[in-house]
Design a protein around this motif. Sequence first.
Motif, PDB file in Angstrom:
ATOM      1  N   ASP A   1      13.897  -1.577  -6.811  1.00 13.57           N
ATOM      2  CA  ASP A   1      13.659  -1.863  -5.394  1.00 13.57           C
ATOM      3  C   ASP A   1      13.288  -0.585  -4.636  1.00 13.57           C
ATOM      4  O   ASP A   1      12.374  -0.578  -3.812  1.00 13.57           O
ATOM      5  N   THR A   2      14.026   0.476  -4.942  1.00 11.17           N
ATOM      6  CA  THR A   2      13.775   1.756  -4.282  1.00 11.17           C
ATOM      7  C   THR A   2      12.387   2.290  -4.654  1.00 11.17           C
ATOM      8  O   THR A   2      11.640   2.762  -3.796  1.00 11.17           O
ATOM      9  N   THR A   3      12.026   2.186  -5.932  1.00 10.95           N
ATOM     10  CA  THR A   3      10.722   2.646  -6.396  1.00 10.95           C
ATOM     11  C   THR A   3       9.597   1.849  -5.732  1.00 10.95           C
ATOM     12  O   THR A   3       8.602   2.426  -5.277  1.00 10.95           O
ATOM     13  N   THR A   4       9.764   0.533  -5.652  1.00 13.11           N
ATOM     14  CA  THR A   4       8.762  -0.322  -5.016  1.00 13.11           C
ATOM     15  C   THR A   4       8.593   0.056  -3.542  1.00 13.11           C
ATOM     16  O   THR A   4       7.475   0.166  -3.047  1.00 13.11           O
ATOM     17  N   ALA A   5       9.713   0.259  -2.850  1.00 14.42           N
ATOM     18  CA  ALA A   5       9.659   0.643  -1.431  1.00 14.42           C
ATOM     19  C   ALA A   5       8.927   1.974  -1.265  1.00 14.42           C
ATOM     20  O   ALA A   5       8.090   2.122  -0.359  1.00 14.42           O
ATOM     21  N   CYS A   6       9.217   2.930  -2.130  1.00 20.13           N
ATOM     22  CA  CYS A   6       8.561   4.244  -2.051  1.00 20.13           C
ATOM     23  C   CYS A   6       7.067   4.136  -2.343  1.00 20.13           C
ATOM     24  O   CYS A   6       6.255   4.780  -1.675  1.00 20.13           O
ATOM     25  N   GLN A   7       6.710   3.312  -3.324  1.00 21.35           N
ATOM     26  CA  GLN A   7       5.296   3.135  -3.651  1.00 21.35           C
ATOM     27  C   GLN A   7       4.543   2.473  -2.499  1.00 21.35           C
ATOM     28  O   GLN A   7       3.428   2.886  -2.158  1.00 21.35           O
TER      29      GLN A   7
ATOM     30  N   ARG B   1       0.766   2.993   1.990  1.00 20.44           N
ATOM     31  CA  ARG B   1       0.447   2.796   3.417  1.00 20.44           C
ATOM     32  C   ARG B   1       0.170   4.134   4.098  1.00 20.44           C
ATOM     33  O   ARG B   1      -0.712   4.232   4.945  1.00 20.44           O
ATOM     34  N   ARG B   2       0.923   5.171   3.725  1.00 19.42           N
ATOM     35  CA  ARG B   2       0.687   6.506   4.301  1.00 19.42           C
ATOM     36  C   ARG B   2      -0.712   7.000   3.957  1.00 19.42           C
ATOM     37  O   ARG B   2      -1.404   7.566   4.804  1.00 19.42           O
ATOM     38  N   MET B   3      -1.149   6.777   2.728  1.00 20.18           N
ATOM     39  CA  MET B   3      -2.494   7.189   2.324  1.00 20.18           C
ATOM     40  C   MET B   3      -3.553   6.422   3.121  1.00 20.18           C
ATOM     41  O   MET B   3      -4.556   6.997   3.546  1.00 20.18           O
ATOM     42  N   GLU B   4      -3.315   5.140   3.349  1.00 19.06           N
ATOM     43  CA  GLU B   4      -4.241   4.349   4.157  1.00 19.06           C
ATOM     44  C   GLU B   4      -4.313   4.898   5.586  1.00 19.06           C
ATOM     45  O   GLU B   4      -5.400   5.024   6.160  1.00 19.06           O
ATOM     46  N   LEU B   5      -3.142   5.226   6.126  1.00 18.49           N
ATOM     47  CA  LEU B   5      -3.102   5.780   7.486  1.00 18.49           C
ATOM     48  C   LEU B   5      -3.795   7.138   7.552  1.00 18.49           C
ATOM     49  O   LEU B   5      -4.483   7.442   8.532  1.00 18.49           O
ATOM     50  N   PHE B   6      -3.621   7.964   6.531  1.00 19.41           N
ATOM     51  CA  PHE B   6      -4.306   9.259   6.501  1.00 19.41           C
ATOM     52  C   PHE B   6      -5.820   9.069   6.495  1.00 19.41           C
ATOM     53  O   PHE B   6      -6.548   9.789   7.181  1.00 19.41           O
ATOM     54  N   ALA B   7      -6.290   8.103   5.722  1.00 19.82           N
ATOM     55  CA  ALA B   7      -7.728   7.822   5.682  1.00 19.82           C
ATOM     56  C   ALA B   7      -8.218   7.346   7.050  1.00 19.82           C
ATOM     57  O   ALA B   7      -9.278   7.779   7.530  1.00 19.82           O
TER      58      ALA B   7
ATOM     59  N   SER C   1       2.517   3.360  15.238  1.00 25.73           N
ATOM     60  CA  SER C   1       2.460   2.701  13.930  1.00 25.73           C
ATOM     61  C   SER C   1       3.184   3.532  12.874  1.00 25.73           C
ATOM     62  O   SER C   1       3.805   2.986  11.962  1.00 25.73           O
ATOM     63  N   GLU C   2       3.142   4.847  13.009  1.00 25.50           N
ATOM     64  CA  GLU C   2       3.872   5.728  12.102  1.00 25.50           C
ATOM     65  C   GLU C   2       5.381   5.524  12.258  1.00 25.50           C
ATOM     66  O   GLU C   2       6.114   5.455  11.266  1.00 25.50           O
ATOM     67  N   ALA C   3       5.834   5.390  13.492  1.00 26.22           N
ATOM     68  CA  ALA C   3       7.258   5.150  13.737  1.00 26.22           C
ATOM     69  C   ALA C   3       7.682   3.795  13.167  1.00 26.22           C
ATOM     70  O   ALA C   3       8.760   3.670  12.563  1.00 26.22           O
ATOM     71  N   ALA C   4       6.851   2.789  13.316  1.00 27.06           N
ATOM     72  CA  ALA C   4       7.154   1.466  12.762  1.00 27.06           C
ATOM     73  C   ALA C   4       7.215   1.523  11.239  1.00 27.06           C
ATOM     74  O   ALA C   4       8.090   0.899  10.620  1.00 27.06           O
ATOM     75  N   LEU C   5       6.286   2.259  10.625  1.00 24.73           N
ATOM     76  CA  LEU C   5       6.282   2.396   9.168  1.00 24.73           C
ATOM     77  C   LEU C   5       7.556   3.093   8.691  1.00 24.73           C
ATOM     78  O   LEU C   5       8.179   2.659   7.707  1.00 24.73           O
ATOM     79  N   ALA C   6       7.964   4.141   9.378  1.00 21.84           N
ATOM     80  CA  ALA C   6       9.181   4.858   9.007  1.00 21.84           C
ATOM     81  C   ALA C   6      10.410   3.956   9.143  1.00 21.84           C
ATOM     82  O   ALA C   6      11.297   3.961   8.282  1.00 21.84           O
ATOM     83  N   SER C   7      10.447   3.186  10.201  1.00 23.38           N
ATOM     84  CA  SER C   7      11.568   2.264  10.403  1.00 23.38           C
ATOM     85  C   SER C   7      11.615   1.202   9.299  1.00 23.38           C
ATOM     86  O   SER C   7      12.680   0.896   8.751  1.00 23.38           O
ATOM     87  N   GLU C   8      10.447   0.651   8.975  1.00 24.29           N
ATOM     88  CA  GLU C   8      10.360  -0.356   7.906  1.00 24.29           C
ATOM     89  C   GLU C   8      10.787   0.240   6.564  1.00 24.29           C
ATOM     90  O   GLU C   8      11.527  -0.385   5.799  1.00 24.29           O
ATOM     91  N   PHE C   9      10.341   1.446   6.286  1.00 21.69           N
ATOM     92  CA  PHE C   9      10.693   2.113   5.036  1.00 21.69           C
ATOM     93  C   PHE C   9      12.198   2.349   4.952  1.00 21.69           C
ATOM     94  O   PHE C   9      12.826   2.090   3.921  1.00 21.69           O
TER      95      PHE C   9
END
Length: 130
Positions: free
Chosen positions: A78-84, A89-95, A58-66
């Motif tokens: 657009d870039t700011t929205t993508a980063c946010q 999502r990274r914070m959710e995954l960390f939790a 799922s981390e690899a998929a998130l990186a690819s999507e990003f």
Amino acid sequence: MPQKEVPARAEKLSSLNGVPPVIAAIANKRFEELAEVQSELLEEIREANQNWLDRIQSEAALASEFTSKLTASHSIADTTTACQEWAKRRMELFAEDGQRLMTNSQKFMEKTAQFLSNGWLSNGRSGDSA
């Protein structure tokens, strides 16, 4: 395993090692208990490994999507929205990782406690009051 096989196996063990059949039967029973608990622990470890493998995917998929979103962005907004979105999502995954780690640790500790409470520390007494 039928009860009649244990004494037969115990006799075979005692004849090989000079150990009385009763002691050989007890040792055999303890070994079987150990093997069962070890199997359960290995199953818990296998499940945990599978969960972490799924997490890595799922981390690899998130990186690819990003990466795709960054590549497709045509403005700073657009870039700011993508980063946010990525950071959220990274914070959710960390939790989720923290919860998974706690759950896996708890399961492992429960199996270990089960192993120890099955009499391995009480000289053969499995919680029986003598």
